[in-house]
Design an enzyme around this catalytic site. Structure first.
Site, PDB file in Angstrom:
ATOM      1  N   CYS A   8       0.863  -1.178   0.000  1.00  0.00           N
ATOM      2  CA  CYS A   8       0.000   0.000   0.000  1.00  0.00           C
ATOM      3  C   CYS A   8       0.900   1.227   0.000  1.00  0.00           C
ATOM      4  O   CYS A   8       2.116   1.108  -0.169  1.00  0.00           O
ATOM      5  CB  CYS A   8      -0.998   0.000   1.159  1.00  0.00           C
ATOM      6  SG  CYS A   8      -0.309   0.285   2.803  1.00  0.00           S
ATOM      7  N   ARG A  14      -3.446  -0.429   5.138  1.00  0.00           N
ATOM      8  CA  ARG A  14      -4.019  -1.530   4.353  1.00  0.00           C
ATOM      9  C   ARG A  14      -3.115  -2.742   4.227  1.00  0.00           C
ATOM     10  O   ARG A  14      -3.558  -3.876   4.427  1.00  0.00           O
ATOM     11  CB  ARG A  14      -4.407  -1.033   2.955  1.00  0.00           C
ATOM     12  CG  ARG A  14      -5.467   0.050   2.978  1.00  0.00           C
ATOM     13  CD  ARG A  14      -5.678   0.679   1.627  1.00  0.00           C
ATOM     14  NE  ARG A  14      -4.507   1.472   1.255  1.00  0.00           N
ATOM     15  CZ  ARG A  14      -4.323   2.033   0.060  1.00  0.00           C
ATOM     16  NH1 ARG A  14      -5.217   1.858  -0.885  1.00  0.00           N
ATOM     17  NH2 ARG A  14      -3.248   2.752  -0.182  1.00  0.00           N
TER      18      ARG A  14
END
Length: 156
Positions: A8, A14
């Site tokens: 990410c 994430r």
């Protein structure tokens, strides 16, 4: 050993969430010893830091370990180490292509590419949206679908 790297932007929201969820899934299925799972970020802003507080909170609620995780930046050598480099969004893919080494056999894809009828093409960044629960929902679906795909292709 099957090597999976989640990517990410900064490696605090994430991708560490995906790393933790994917590890948990492989542990639940008793196949964790067949995988090396890691995560990294495109940028270097958060190198050495633990996952974002919002990511830690949602993982704690789901009883998923993120122990020992620290942000790192993706490096060219990752293409020699990992079989799957899984990004959270289209911009990550674009950024990865600028540093990609020409290595055969490395799958570079978005996590949502593995989800049939996904409600999103990209996993929105909760660093900006503040919606860590929705990110968890998407990442969890993506990790399950990715693991199914790997098991089918690799005969795990």
């Amino acid at each position: 050993m099957i090597n999976v790297l989640f990517i990410c932007l900064g490696n605090i929201c994430r991708s560490p969430m995906a790393e933790a969820i994917f590890r948990q899934l492989t542990e639940e299925e008793g196949i964790a010893d067949q995988f090396h799972v890691d995560s990294a970020g495109i940028g270097d802003w958060h190198v050495g830091l633990p996952p974002h507080e919002g990511t830690r909170k949602v993982l704690d609620q789901k009883n998923i370990s993120y122990q020992g995780m620290k942000a790192r930046q993706v490096v060219k050598q990752d293409w020699e180490t990992f079989d799957y480099i899984i990004a959270m969004d289209e911009q990550n893919i674009h950024d990865l292509e600028t540093i990609r080494k020409e290595v055969e056999g490395v799958t570079v894809a978005k996590l949502m590419d593995y989800v049939e009828k996904a409600e999103e093409e990209n996993v929105p960044d909760p660093y900006f949206t503040k919606n860590f629960d929705y990110t968890y929902h998407l990442v969890s679906k993506g990790c399950s679908a990715l693991l199914s795909e790997i098991k089918q292709k690799r005969g795990v």
